[in-house]
Design an enzyme around this catalytic site. Structure first.
Site, short mmCIF file in Angstrom:
data_model
loop_
_atom_site.label_atom_id
_atom_site.label_comp_id
_atom_site.label_asym_id
_atom_site.label_seq_id
_atom_site.Cartn_x
_atom_site.Cartn_y
_atom_site.Cartn_z
N GLU A 1 1.38 10.39 -4.31
CA GLU A 1 1.68 9.59 -5.48
C GLU A 1 0.54 9.77 -6.50
O GLU A 1 -0.61 9.47 -6.20
CB GLU A 1 1.77 8.12 -5.05
N CYS B 1 5.90 2.32 -9.16
CA CYS B 1 6.13 2.76 -7.78
C CYS B 1 7.36 3.65 -7.69
O CYS B 1 7.40 4.59 -6.93
CB CYS B 1 6.26 1.56 -6.86
N LYS C 1 -2.15 -13.88 -4.76
CA LYS C 1 -3.40 -13.18 -5.08
C LYS C 1 -3.03 -12.01 -5.98
O LYS C 1 -2.58 -10.97 -5.50
CB LYS C 1 -4.07 -12.70 -3.79
N GLU D 1 6.10 -3.57 0.09
CA GLU D 1 6.66 -2.78 -1.02
C GLU D 1 5.57 -1.81 -1.42
O GLU D 1 4.62 -2.18 -2.11
CB GLU D 1 7.02 -3.70 -2.20
P1 NAD Z 1 -3.69 -1.63 -4.01
O1 NAD Z 1 -3.04 -1.55 -2.68
O2 NAD Z 1 -5.04 -1.10 -4.17
O3 NAD Z 1 -3.75 -3.15 -4.51
C1 NAD Z 1 -2.61 -3.98 -4.52
C2 NAD Z 1 -3.05 -5.41 -4.30
O4 NAD Z 1 -3.65 -5.50 -3.02
C3 NAD Z 1 -4.10 -5.91 -5.30
O5 NAD Z 1 -3.87 -7.28 -5.56
C4 NAD Z 1 -5.41 -5.74 -4.53
O6 NAD Z 1 -6.42 -6.62 -4.95
C5 NAD Z 1 -4.95 -6.08 -3.12
N1 NAD Z 1 -5.79 -5.52 -2.07
C6 NAD Z 1 -6.57 -4.40 -2.11
N2 NAD Z 1 -7.24 -4.25 -0.94
C7 NAD Z 1 -6.87 -5.29 -0.14
C8 NAD Z 1 -7.18 -5.68 1.18
N3 NAD Z 1 -8.06 -5.00 1.94
N4 NAD Z 1 -6.58 -6.79 1.68
C9 NAD Z 1 -5.71 -7.50 0.95
N5 NAD Z 1 -5.37 -7.19 -0.33
C10 NAD Z 1 -5.94 -6.09 -0.86
O7 NAD Z 1 -2.66 -0.95 -4.99
P2 NAD Z 1 -2.81 -0.75 -6.55
O8 NAD Z 1 -3.63 0.47 -6.79
O9 NAD Z 1 -3.23 -2.01 -7.18
O10 NAD Z 1 -1.27 -0.52 -6.95
C11 NAD Z 1 -0.71 0.73 -6.94
C12 NAD Z 1 0.12 0.92 -5.69
O11 NAD Z 1 1.11 -0.09 -5.59
C13 NAD Z 1 0.88 2.22 -5.75
O12 NAD Z 1 0.85 2.85 -4.50
C14 NAD Z 1 2.29 1.77 -6.10
O13 NAD Z 1 3.30 2.66 -5.75
C15 NAD Z 1 2.38 0.49 -5.37
N6 NAD Z 1 3.46 -0.34 -5.93
C16 NAD Z 1 4.60 -0.49 -5.21
C17 NAD Z 1 5.66 -1.22 -5.71
C18 NAD Z 1 6.94 -1.39 -4.94
O14 NAD Z 1 7.70 -2.26 -5.27
N7 NAD Z 1 7.22 -0.62 -3.91
C19 NAD Z 1 5.55 -1.80 -6.98
C20 NAD Z 1 4.37 -1.63 -7.69
C21 NAD Z 1 3.32 -0.89 -7.14
#
Ligand code: NAD
Length: 478
Positions: A380, A281, A172, A247
């Site tokens: 962040e 991240c 997804k 992650e």
């Molecule tokens: P997010 O958590 O809002 O979304 C990430 C994914 O989760 C998307 O595909 C989104 O559609 C899905 N999602 C959102 N709500 C959900 C739910 N209730 N149930 C299941 N899936 C759901 O994060 P974002 O804003 O898209 O990304 C930024 C964040 O990701 C930052 O905190 C960043 O640090 C983190 N990130 C971490 C890494 C790592 O490797 N540690 C890498 C990249 C990004």
């Protein structure tokens, strides 16, 4: 592109609804994707289940799996330009960054192709008359929830590892950016991936994402995203006793001692906060500097930041736009708070005149004297904002480095080898770089966090253990 990818075919969403996709460079809608729901997820999981349980994918010899992954790696390289253009448009990545990401996903599949037939168990010395062996077996069907900041790279590290271990996958991607992954699924079919090995359902997180986390038939979940959603995923998985890899975010420190080689350090420190417009991240978002070098380092980092230009992805400036308007508002909120709290703004880059007013552009900024308890020091930002603060000595640097809820990556800059190692051992994070800093590091290097940065490891060979389950077989032979 407004279809899912299930059982090796493009499939219309069951609701027929779509989601508009914006180009961050001008804020305009340029595509629509399918708005997936629990029925679409159910279909995708069924396709993956059939592939894993007795299907062609599940029966494939590891060496053949490896050959398919290698073919996909070659196809990704051959199409890297096309894939890079998709992410340029979808995520607002400047050309060079988009090409780097397209090349990186090919490298993930190259690495994991070679690993498929090398994941072997052991024989274990036990009581006389017994032989014991262990096997690494795939979980079965793995779910992968991917964010928008590095769609291809995170797909490569997560799905690449899971496929290599023999799982069938349901992915997804983020609603903001998924076009490159739909194209990669098509390339996988052209390479000969069997039916159902790789399935993609697009849609919103609270709909398709939540449905995937809750789906019966998912045996392992790999989630990359925010700590807030990571908690929801872990709660869903706990109800069905399904293992998860989380992650999550970071607030990674760059720790500069007075003896550091600044010629080496400065370009790396600046790049680590502006790469991908700070939406990384592992962005080095805190600059901790030994007090005696503090003003000197601020001046030198500030001078570099002041030269940076932000602009549309296609013009390949130093920094591209942020993903969407709400992300820009978030970054501006941190800057307004810093101003209201009278923190020192040392330098800002500029927005190129070619940038459409409707795009989502944030200026790279260096803010000094940020108190440890300020939101800018703890939270962040996910934008190109670097928060600086001085430290007295090693102990103080460790206190500050470990003083947030996160623990993903850290950088230590010193010419004193013993000190570098002492710091590396004392810092609580998944990776520490001494006199270098790779946002996330190479494909070979296990990656992941501690504390609110998550748990489990992806990348490297280590990821294969997470995407497998160990079975022990005990034989009494007398
Ligand atoms: P997010 O958590 O809002 O979304 C990430 C994914 O989760 C998307 O595909 C989104 O559609 C899905 N999602 C959102 N709500 C959900 C739910 N209730 N149930 C299941 N899936 C759901 O994060 P974002 O804003 O898209 O990304 C930024 C964040 O990701 C930052 O905190 C960043 O640090 C983190 N990130 C971490 C890494 C790592 O490797 N540690 C890498 C990249 C990004």
């Amino acid at each position: 592109m407004s279809t899912h990818f299930i059982g090796n075919r493009r499939v219309a969403g069951s609701s027929g609804e779509t989601i508009p996709v914006l180009d961050p460079s001008d804020g305009q809608v340029f595509a629509h994707i399918a708005r997936g729901n629990s029925e679409d997820i159910r279909r995708a999981v069924a396709a993956a289940r059939a592939a894993a349980d007795g299907g062609t994918w599940g029966r494939l010899a590891p060496v053949e799996r490896g050959r398919l992954l290698r073919k996909l790696s070659d196809a990704l390289l051959a199409h890297h330009d096309e894939l890079a253009h998709l992410e340029m448009r979808d995520c607002g990545k400047p050309v060079k960054q988009a090409i780097a990401d397209a090349t990186a996903v090919a490298r993930y599949f190259e690495f994991y192709a070679g690993a498929c037939d090398k994941l072997h168990g052991e024989t274990i010395p036990y009581t006389p008359g017994y032989a014991v062996m262990s096997f690494y077996e795939p979980h079965g069907v793995t779910g992968h929830i991917i964010p928008w900041n590095y769609p291809m790279q995170i797909f490569g590290r997560s799905v690449g590892g899971a496929l290599a271990a023999g799982n069938a996958c349901v992915v997804k991607p983020a609603e903001d950016a998924c076009l490159s992954l739909l194209r990669i699924a098509e390339l996988a079919v052209e390479c000969g991936f069997p039916d159902g090995a790789l399935n993609i359902v697009t849609g919103y997180g609270h709909e398709a994402g939540q449905a995937l986390a809750d789906a019966a038939g998912i045996d392992h979940i790999s989630f990359t995203g925010s700590a807030r959603v990571g908690t929801l995923i872990a709660q869903s998985a706990a109800r069905r006793h399904v293992p998860v890899t989380l992650e999550l975010g970071g607030k990674s420190p760059q720790i500069v001692f007075a003896d550091a080689n600044l010629d080496d350090a400065l370009p790396v420190i600046v790049n680590a906060i502006v790469q991908n417009a700070g939406q990384t991240c592992s962005a080095g978002s805190r600059l901790l500097v030994e007090a005696s070098a503090y003003e000197r380092v601020l001046e030198a980092v500030g001078a570099r930041i002041a030269t940076l230009k932000v602009g549309p992805a296609v013009l390949d400036f130093d920094v591209g736009p942020l993903i969407r308007a709400s992300q820009l508002q978030r970054v501006e909120g941190f800057l307004a708070d810093a101003k209201a709290s009278a923190m020192r703004s040392i330098a800002q880059g500029s927005i190129a005149p070619e940038s459409p007013a409707t795009g989502f552009y944030a200026r790279p900024t260096l803010i000094a004297d940020v108190p440890m308890e300020a939101p800018l020091a703890c939270d962040e930002v996910f934008g190109p904002v670097l928060a600086a603060m001085p430290f007295r000595d090693e102990a103080d640097a460790i206190r500050l480095a470990n003083g947030t809820e996160y623990g993903l990556v850290a950088g230590v800059w010193t010419e004193n080898g013993g000190r570098g190692l002492r710091m590396a051992r004392a810092i609580r994070s998944g990776q520490v770089f001494i006199n270098n800093y790779g946002a996330g590091g190479g494909v070979e290097l296990p990656f992941g966090g501690v504390k609110s940065s998550g748990y489990g490891r992806e990348k490297g060979f280590e990821a294969l253990y997470g995407f497998s389950v160990m079975k022990t077989v005990v034989i009494r032979h007398g």
